[in-house]
Design a protein around this motif. Structure first.
Motif, short mmCIF file in Angstrom:
data_model
loop_
_atom_site.label_atom_id
_atom_site.label_comp_id
_atom_site.label_asym_id
_atom_site.label_seq_id
_atom_site.Cartn_x
_atom_site.Cartn_y
_atom_site.Cartn_z
N GLU A 24 0.81 -1.21 0.00
CA GLU A 24 0.00 0.00 0.00
C GLU A 24 0.85 1.27 0.00
OE1 GLU A 24 -3.84 0.04 2.27
OE2 GLU A 24 -2.72 1.54 3.44
N VAL A 25 0.49 2.19 -0.88
CA VAL A 25 1.16 3.49 -0.94
C VAL A 25 0.08 4.57 -0.86
CG1 VAL A 25 2.53 5.07 -2.35
CG2 VAL A 25 3.05 2.62 -2.36
N CYS A 26 0.21 5.45 0.11
CA CYS A 26 -0.76 6.53 0.28
C CYS A 26 -0.20 7.79 -0.37
CB CYS A 26 -1.04 6.77 1.77
SG CYS A 26 -2.44 7.87 2.05
N ALA A 27 -0.72 8.13 -1.56
CA ALA A 27 -0.20 9.26 -2.32
C ALA A 27 -0.76 10.58 -1.83
CB ALA A 27 -0.52 9.08 -3.80
N LEU A 28 -2.00 10.59 -1.35
CA LEU A 28 -2.61 11.78 -0.76
C LEU A 28 -3.30 11.39 0.54
CD1 LEU A 28 -4.35 13.59 -3.79
CD2 LEU A 28 -2.20 14.24 -2.66
#
Length: 244
Positions: A24-28
């Motif tokens: 998981e990557v939280c960009a915003l």
């Protein structure tokens, strides 16, 4: 100007990529932001901070994992695919970092295309496209194909395409990246003039001297909006950039 008059509003917008927690990557992360008619907002931050993701959310090119994006009061997430495409053609002008010109079309045909797709007659669309190219100093290359133009020339054609018609919101991802200093300043002057005429604009940039054209500068870090400055502070950024 009240919050309800915002041309663009992001309400606690988050965007997460990856299906598993490990990937998981939280960009915003819960970004709140409003851009009003007549306002030019610059977005700055380190690489990977979420700047380009913010623009894709604002332009309806991607959907938030949570939160709402509204353009002229319409929530993009509640629109059908057809209605969303109409909003992007009529209300939003988007300057992509890689230009996204169609190789088989000439400069004037690329610029006129959004208007023709929206039902404008070809003669009227071409006249509007020529006016947009003229504004960007590209009229003499109207019949040239993208492969026969330099990167800077392609970038100016892409900007003309974003400005054609009555676009209420202009989103620009590093719009001066392939331009020399003088041409870049001329492009920023065009964007500034559009805002002064009543449009709203949001521009991603990494250069302080370009951000100084804006009414407000917002800063992203790790997907969060961490700070913002007004026009006076933006002019301070210009002075600091000139010293570098």
């Amino acid at each position: 100007m009240t919050q309800d008059q915002a041309v663009l509003r992001l309400d606690r917008v988050s965007r997460v990529y990856g299906r598993s927690s490990a990937a998981e990557v939280c960009a915003l992360r819960e970004v709140d932001l409003a851009v009003h008619a007549g306002e030019f907002v610059a977005v700055m931050g380190p690489s990977g901070s979420g700047k380009s993701t913010l623009l894709t959310m604002a332009g309806g090119l991607d959907s938030p994992s949570s939160g709402r994006v509204l353009v002229e009061g319409r929530e993009l997430g509640g629109l059908s695919r057809r209605r969303l495409a109409e909003v992007r053609r009529r209300s939003v002008g988007y300057v992509f970092q890689d230009y996204n010109l169609i190789p088989a079309l000439t400069a004037v045909e690329n610029v006129a295309l959004p208007r023709e797709l929206d039902g404008t007659g070809s003669r009227t669309a071409r006249r509007e496209a020529m006016a947009a190219l003229e504004e960007l100093g590209m009229a003499e290359l109207a019949d040239r194909f993208p492969d026969d133009m330099s990167g800077g020339q392609q970038q100016r054609v892409a900007i003309a395409r974003a400005l054609i018609g009555d676009r209420r919101l202009v989103l620009a991802d590093e719009p001066t990246g392939a331009l020399d200093s003088n041409t870049g300043e001329a492009v920023l002057a065009v964007l500034r003039a559009r805002c002064d005429a009543g449009a709203a604009a949001m521009m991603v940039t990494h250069e302080a001297r370009h951000a100084a054209w804006a009414d407000r500068v917002v800063f992203l870090r790790d997907g969060r909006l961490v700070d913002e400055t007004g026009r006076a502070e933006a002019e301070t950024l210009l002075a600091a950039g000139a010293e570098q």
